[in-house]
Enzyme design. Structure first.
Site, PDB file in Angstrom:
ATOM      1  N   HIS A  72       0.842  -1.203   0.000  1.00 35.29           N
ATOM      2  CA  HIS A  72       0.000   0.000   0.000  1.00 35.29           C
ATOM      3  C   HIS A  72       0.876   1.251   0.000  1.00 35.29           C
ATOM      4  O   HIS A  72       1.782   1.376   0.816  1.00 35.29           O
ATOM      5  CB  HIS A  72      -0.917   0.030   1.229  1.00 35.29           C
ATOM      6  N   TYR A 200      -8.921   5.432   8.122  1.00 34.48           N
ATOM      7  CA  TYR A 200      -8.966   5.717   9.559  1.00 34.48           C
ATOM      8  C   TYR A 200      -9.944   6.874   9.741  1.00 34.48           C
ATOM      9  O   TYR A 200      -9.701   7.967   9.205  1.00 34.48           O
ATOM     10  CB  TYR A 200      -7.601   6.152  10.090  1.00 34.48           C
ATOM     11  N   PRO A 292      -3.366  -0.125  19.052  1.00 31.16           N
ATOM     12  CA  PRO A 292      -3.176  -0.586  17.674  1.00 31.16           C
ATOM     13  C   PRO A 292      -3.307   0.490  16.594  1.00 31.16           C
ATOM     14  O   PRO A 292      -2.979   0.235  15.433  1.00 31.16           O
ATOM     15  CB  PRO A 292      -4.270  -1.655  17.498  1.00 31.16           C
ATOM     16  N   LYS A 296       1.772  -0.593  15.085  1.00 34.57           N
ATOM     17  CA  LYS A 296       3.195  -0.691  15.411  1.00 34.57           C
ATOM     18  C   LYS A 296       3.581  -1.944  16.206  1.00 34.57           C
ATOM     19  O   LYS A 296       4.771  -2.295  16.276  1.00 34.57           O
ATOM     20  CB  LYS A 296       3.635   0.536  16.228  1.00 34.57           C
ATOM     21  N   TYR A 387       4.529   6.410  10.268  1.00 37.47           N
ATOM     22  CA  TYR A 387       3.650   5.292   9.895  1.00 37.47           C
ATOM     23  C   TYR A 387       4.418   4.220   9.125  1.00 37.47           C
ATOM     24  O   TYR A 387       4.237   3.028   9.364  1.00 37.47           O
ATOM     25  CB  TYR A 387       2.465   5.807   9.063  1.00 37.47           C
TER      26      TYR A 387
END
Ligand code: RFL
Ligand code: PHB
Length: 393
Positions: A72, A200, A292, A296, A387
């Site tokens: 992604h 998100y 979560p 990570k 990220y």
């Protein structure tokens, strides 16, 4: 029995450490309390950083991940009924790999079987002895018999509730913890993902996340009260709640179906310092937990054992002088990366969830920060850099 390294726990950290030690020619045994089926039945992480992908390649278990995993290049942040793309690849030159923890675990298990490596499943009452001296031992029970392993080192890869951290004298360890006042209700279902990348969402009813395991299997989450029991949540109630937290065009496209797994996870930030006590090391969830949101936990488990396996390879293979440098610096090197991931996970959790106790002012702060984030390349870059994962250091 004698071995060089006794590993407790056959989750991702213990299995990956085993594969990396095997590659370095270091003899080891893994003791696991559960059965292999139980370990594979836990539905958890889904996003791998490049550092974790590289370590799986190095261990020789990356082949299926590259075939079946989904690279992604970005993800979407959703607020105020609109989606905003964070272009990870344009901002950092890196991408992430969507490949489930179950699949990583299965690949590592298959690799152990093929290489004839020793794993003891259903090892009961594991106990650790003399790790403050030069000859540590691990005892366990299996089929009603007590066994003992003598090792040079013990590594606790046995998760948050394991025995390794609990065996360290209270005065030798310092714990840092934050508990969040909500959980995540997660559903796994065999339907096509609502969008090709992760979403998100920050919504006034609470956080939501649309993730996936493949082009035909989704993993979706909604923030829920800590007191909720999974039995209270029918599939229909879950889908209704998820849809309320997403923009209308996504709801219109969303395919629903029966859940094949449903569970509630509490959210916690936790770090135990240091991560070495004489000849005992801690790695993965045994030493730290992140909420979560930042994806990570599994990645930190991988980077811990990446750093530790290098230290152990240096100890067994290096020149006589300075061969302990790698294991001496393990705790400090791992913790420097861990605290940065803790900060990112805490920040992203604080930005995306409903915190009723923070009131209207708290909500306005979130709105301002989200608006700033998606309009500032500097802010987006900082987010993207964390990220996709910081370097091993
Ligand atoms: P694990 O996976 O908990 O494995 C520990 C193993 O040790 C065994 N054990 C013992 N064995 C012998 N004797 C004892 N006394 C023992 N006590 C325990 C256990 O049976 C178990 O098999 O720890 P490990 O290997 O450190 O791996 C950590 C990861 O599992 C964890 O960090 C991630 O799943 C966190 N996580 C995520 N991480 C990511 O990097 N990306 C994600 O997208 C992501 N999503 C998630 C997540 C965790 C979640 N939950 C449920 C906590 C999503 C969720 C919902
Ligand atoms: C998942 O797919 O389970 C997942 C993905 C991203 C996260 C957390 C969980 O941040």
């Amino acid at each position: 029995m004698r071995t060089q390294v006794a590993i407790i726990g056959a989750g991702p950290s213990g299995l990956l450490l085993g594969a990396l030690l095997h590659k370095a020619g270091i003899d080891h045994v893994i003791l696991e309390r559960q059965t292999p089926e139980y370990v594979l039945g836990r539905i958890r992480a889904g996003v791998l950083e490049q550092v974790a992908v590289d370590l799986l390649n190095e261990a020789g278990v990356g082949e299926r991940m590259h075939r079946e995993g989904l690279p992604h290049d970005g993800f979407d942040l959703c607020f105020g009924e609109r989606r905003h793309r964070i272009d990870l690849h344009a901002l950092t030159g890196k991408r992430v790999m969507v490949y489930g923890q179950t699949e990583v675990t299965r690949d590592l298990m298959d690799h152990r079987t093929a290489a004839g490596l020793h794993t003891v499943y259903e090892a009961a009452n594991v106990s650790l002895h003399d790790f403050d001296g030069s000859q540590p031992r691990v005892r366990y029970e299996k089929d009603g018999q007590t066994h003992e392993i003598q090792a040079d080192f013990i590594v606790g890869c046995d998760g948050y509730h394991g025995v390794a951290r609990a065996s360290v004298p209270a005065g030798a360890i310092q714990n840092f913890e934050k508990i969040y006042p909500f959980g995540w209700l997660g559903v796994l279902a065999d339907v096509p993902p609502v969008h090709e990348e992760l979403i998100y969402a920050n919504h006034e009813r609470g956080f939501a996340l649309c993730s996936m395991r493949s082009k035909t299997r989704v993993r979706y989450y909604v923030q829920c009260p800590l007191e909720d029991k999974v039995e209270q949540w029918s599939d229909a109630a879950f889908w209704d709640e998820l849809k309320r937290r997403l923009p209308p065009e996504d709801v219109a496209r969303m395919v629903t179906g029966p859940s094949i797994e449903k569970s509630i996870a509490p959210l916690r930030s936790f770090v135990a310092e240091p991560m070495r006590f004489g000849r005992l090391f801690l790695a993965g969830d045994a030493a730290h937990i992140v909420p979560p949101t930042g994806a990570k936990g599994l990645n930190l488990a991988a980077s811990d054992v990446g750093i530790l396996s290098r230290g152990l390879a240096e100890y067994y293979g290096g020149a006589a002088s300075g061969r302990e440098a790698g294991i001496h610096s393990y705790s400090q090197r791992a913790l420097s990366r861990i605290w940065k991931a803790e900060r990112f996970s805490w920040w992203f959790t604080s930005l995306m969830h409903r915190f009723p106790e923070n009131g209207e002012f708290g909500r306005k702060m979130q709105e301002a920060e989200l608006d700033y984030l998606v309009n500032s390349e500097a802010a987006m870059t900082a987010m993207a850099e964390n990220y996709v994962g910081l370097s091993l250091g």
